[in-house]
Scaffold this motif. Structure first.
Motif, mmCIF file in Angstrom:
data_model
loop_
_atom_site.group_PDB
_atom_site.id
_atom_site.type_symbol
_atom_site.label_atom_id
_atom_site.label_comp_id
_atom_site.label_asym_id
_atom_site.label_seq_id
_atom_site.Cartn_x
_atom_site.Cartn_y
_atom_site.Cartn_z
ATOM 1 N N ALA A 503 87.375 -40.745 -81.799
ATOM 2 C CA ALA A 503 86.436 -39.722 -82.275
ATOM 3 C C ALA A 503 87.103 -38.831 -83.317
ATOM 4 N N GLY A 504 88.367 -38.485 -83.084
ATOM 5 C CA GLY A 504 89.112 -37.699 -84.064
ATOM 6 C C GLY A 504 89.321 -38.452 -85.363
ATOM 7 N N ASP A 505 89.614 -39.749 -85.247
ATOM 8 C CA ASP A 505 89.804 -40.572 -86.446
ATOM 9 C C ASP A 505 88.527 -40.630 -87.285
ATOM 10 N N VAL A 506 87.392 -40.758 -86.616
ATOM 11 C CA VAL A 506 86.118 -40.818 -87.346
ATOM 12 C C VAL A 506 85.855 -39.503 -88.070
ATOM 13 N N GLN A 507 86.087 -38.399 -87.379
ATOM 14 C CA GLN A 507 85.871 -37.092 -88.015
ATOM 15 C C GLN A 507 86.716 -36.955 -89.281
ATOM 16 N N SER A 508 87.993 -37.309 -89.168
ATOM 17 C CA SER A 508 88.888 -37.198 -90.328
ATOM 18 C C SER A 508 88.445 -38.123 -91.452
ATOM 19 N N TYR A 509 88.035 -39.352 -91.109
ATOM 20 C CA TYR A 509 87.644 -40.318 -92.137
ATOM 21 C C TYR A 509 86.399 -39.841 -92.881
ATOM 22 N N VAL A 510 85.412 -39.342 -92.144
ATOM 23 C CA VAL A 510 84.180 -38.874 -92.793
ATOM 24 C C VAL A 510 84.474 -37.734 -93.765
ATOM 25 N N ILE A 511 85.364 -36.835 -93.374
ATOM 26 C CA ILE A 511 85.706 -35.722 -94.261
ATOM 27 C C ILE A 511 86.588 -36.197 -95.422
ATOM 28 N N ASP A 512 87.546 -37.085 -95.159
ATOM 29 C CA ASP A 512 88.394 -37.601 -96.235
ATOM 30 C C ASP A 512 87.566 -38.320 -97.300
ATOM 31 N N GLN A 513 86.532 -39.000 -96.864
ATOM 32 C CA GLN A 513 85.642 -39.667 -97.809
ATOM 33 C C GLN A 513 84.579 -38.719 -98.374
ATOM 34 N N ALA A 514 84.565 -37.496 -97.849
ATOM 35 C CA ALA A 514 83.573 -36.487 -98.270
ATOM 36 C C ALA A 514 82.151 -37.036 -98.179
ATOM 37 N N TYR A 515 81.884 -37.761 -97.096
ATOM 38 C CA TYR A 515 80.519 -38.237 -96.860
ATOM 39 C C TYR A 515 79.621 -37.092 -96.397
ATOM 40 N N ALA A 516 80.224 -36.079 -95.788
ATOM 41 C CA ALA A 516 79.451 -34.969 -95.247
ATOM 42 C C ALA A 516 80.152 -33.654 -95.547
ATOM 43 N N ILE A 517 79.356 -32.616 -95.718
ATOM 44 C CA ILE A 517 79.859 -31.247 -95.843
ATOM 45 C C ILE A 517 79.295 -30.468 -94.650
ATOM 46 N N PRO A 518 80.077 -30.276 -93.596
ATOM 47 C CA PRO A 518 79.568 -29.524 -92.439
ATOM 48 C C PRO A 518 79.349 -28.060 -92.807
ATOM 49 N N ILE A 519 78.214 -27.512 -92.395
ATOM 50 C CA ILE A 519 77.870 -26.129 -92.757
ATOM 51 C C ILE A 519 78.017 -25.201 -91.542
ATOM 52 N N PHE A 520 77.240 -25.449 -90.500
ATOM 53 C CA PHE A 520 77.320 -24.589 -89.316
ATOM 54 C C PHE A 520 76.991 -25.389 -88.060
#
Length: 554
Positions: A503-520
């Motif tokens: 789960a941690g790896d997925v979170q990092s990968y999604v952000i590294d690829q900038a697929y998502a910008i978490p807001i709140f």
């Protein structure tokens, strides 16, 4: 405009008057019956104002909050997820066993439970529910549940024992038996086609309330089931609900919902905006904002669109997004700034705030590197094309239009234009599945299990990135095999420690690829009158009215 001036919309309140009159009149009897202490009082009808009409009540469609808010009252689940501890506790299942690799689950079913049509809720009924949720029914157009992975089949061992088999490990299944999307319904309901299940009167559950009547799209009346006696085993309240009934009224206008609450014409309302919280509390009313514990309210990209196919562009826009400004301008303390793609209260959360910095200098440099240069009009251009993007607002998400408009202002500082389009047209849903028309999209989903990440991003689930092979036939080529492999492993790893690491790896990968910008971190925000007692919510913020009772007004 001030709250007081918005309340002057008495025409809107008048439309509610006739419907709400019966509920207001019923208070005299409640007041006579209630003492001054906190002993629960039986009786009364709860008036509940909902922002949006429900769409479909096939249980796996319960992820849409207006759907789930109804299903939570009329269906029971195999298990109960304690909203405080997140532990899985007995409900319709008295006990269960799971084999070592999470490919076989066996449940002992509580005896004496029936659906409101009289059908027994036994092992055969449970098997029918999960065979439908796990495999779908193409003939009836009933889709597979997004919370069930790798499902194979059921086996009825005896009238009160059912066993489920999975093709690969399915470690999230036990928690999946506790969610709204796994509400148990009568075999008669499962025999109906999907399009018939928008009619609430067709949904036969075993829950503490049953559907009494419906005016489709406007009003729904539930009544307490007199013989209900099988709530979650560890709840102190057992037996029938305290309330006699619940009246749902669809009330889209924020000001009308709040006005009705403060005028004593409604008891609980859903979707109170952050800017109205203080005024409501100042009047002595209560705000409830339970966490949805899942994937945060985010802006996501559709890389099949060439304008956002380059990771440098996506990273630039991530760093051009000032989430501090968004949260402080539009929201309250009930909406914490996101520090990962999932909430801090979610299982497997990893703090990625160091990768989510607001940095205009870096954003500009990345856009320059990607070949997008600022033109005479102040917008980025490349090969004669302007970096102009579009996103459709999401009506269920709080202040989503305003959020996207503020994002658009922020992106404008680095020369990128974002058009915010309304989502109330018939074509909006179709267009939002076309990466050419909606390269940017808002997204969130609640669930208190790491499988929620797969639900959000996997092509055959919600597919928010619009990968090929999912719910859009407009995608030309975009597929991320690495992401999909991580998501498959997340949903199939039986070892808890290893699963949370994935789960941690997925979170990092999604952000590294900038697929998502978490807001709140998105809560579900409700306001209630102070005489509404026993307010409670399931683990991802949908209300449960089983424990609610009405004290006398003071």
């Amino acid at each position: 405009m001030s709250l007081t001036s918005r309340f002057r919309n008495r025409a809107g309140l008048a439309l509610l008057g006739a419907t709400l009159l019966a509920g207001a009149a019923g208070w005299a009897a409640v007041a006579r019956a209630a003492g001054a202490d906190e002993t629960p009082v039986k009786g009364g009808t709860l008036i509940y104002l909902e922002q949006q009409a429900h769409t479909n009540l096939y249980p796996p469609a319960g992820g849409f909050y207006p759907n789930g808010g109804i299903l939570n009252q009329i269906t029971d689940k195999l298990t109960y997820q304690n909203p405080q501890s997140l532990e899985i506790e007995p409900w319709i299942a008295e006990s269960w066993t799971v084999n070592a690799d999470a490919t076989e689950y066996t449940f002992k079913i509580r005896k004496g439970v029936t659906f409101s049509d009289g059908a027994p809720l036994d092992a055969a009924a449970v098997a029918k529910n999960y065979d439908t949720f796990g495999r779908g029914n193409k003939e009836l157009k009933l889709p597979i549940s997004e919370v069930i992975n790798n499902y194979d089949r059921s086996e009825v061992i005896d009238p009160y024992t059912v066993k489920f088999y999975f093709k690969k490990p399915s470690p999230g299944f036990l928690q999946g038996t506790s969610v709204i999307g796994s509400g148990l319904v009568s075999p008669a309901t499962l025999a109906l086609p999907y399009e018939a299940l928008g009619d609430a009167t067709k949904i036969i559950g075993s829950g503490p309330f049953v559907v009494a009547s419906e005016i489709l799209g406007r009003e729904l009346t539930l009544k307490a089931r007199a013989d209900y006696n099988w709530g979650p085993a560890k709840l102190s309240h057992q037996g029938r609900a305290y309330l006699d009934g619940i009246k749902y009224i669809v009330t889209p206008e924020d000001s009308v919902r709040i006005g009705a609450l403060l005028a004593g014409q409604a008891d609980v309302i859903r979707q109170i905006q952050a800017y109205d919280e203080k005024q409501v509390e100042d009047e002595g009313y209560l705000i409830y904002a339970p966490s949805t514990r899942g994937v945060n309210n985010s802006v996501v990209f559709r890389p099949d669109n060439p304008l956002v196919a380059n990771v440098r562009v996506r990273r630039a826009l991530l760093h051009a997004t000032n989430t501090d400004e968004i949260v402080s301008t539009l929201f309250s303390a009930h909406y914490p700034k996101a520090t990962s793609i999932i909430a801090k209260t979610a299982l497997g959360y990893v703090n990625l705030s160091s990768k989510l910095t607001y940095d205009l200098e870096r954003a500009n440099a990345l856009l320059d590197e990607a070949g997008w240069k600022v033109g005479a009009n102040g917008l980025r251009q490349k090969d004669g094309q302007t970096l102009e993007l579009s996103a459709y607002e999401s009506l269920p998400q709080p202040q989503n239009k305003e959020t996207l408009q503020l994002v658009a202002q922020q992106w404008g500082k680095v020369g990128v234009k974002l058009n915010v389009l309304t989502a109330d047209s018939g074509s909006a849903t179709v267009n939002n599945l076309d990466p050419a028309k909606a390269p940017v999209s808002p997204a969130m989903v609640g669930r208190a299990d790491p499988d929620v990440i797969k639900s959000q991003y996997y092509p055959t689930n919600r597919n928010v990135l619009l990968q090929k092979g999912g719910n859009s036939d407009k995608v030309q080529s975009f597929v991320d095999d690495k992401l999909n492999g991580l998501l498959e492993n997340l949903a199939s790893e039986p070892d808890r420690t290893k699963r949370l690491a994935i789960a941690g790896d997925v979170q990092s990968y999604v952000i590294d690829q900038a697929y998502a910008i978490p807001i709140f971190e998105e809560p579900q925000a409700f306001a209630a009158a102070p005489y509404v007692k026993g307010v409670s919510f399931e683990a991802v913020g949908r209300p449960s009215f089983y424990n609610i009772w009405l004290a006398p007004r003071r």
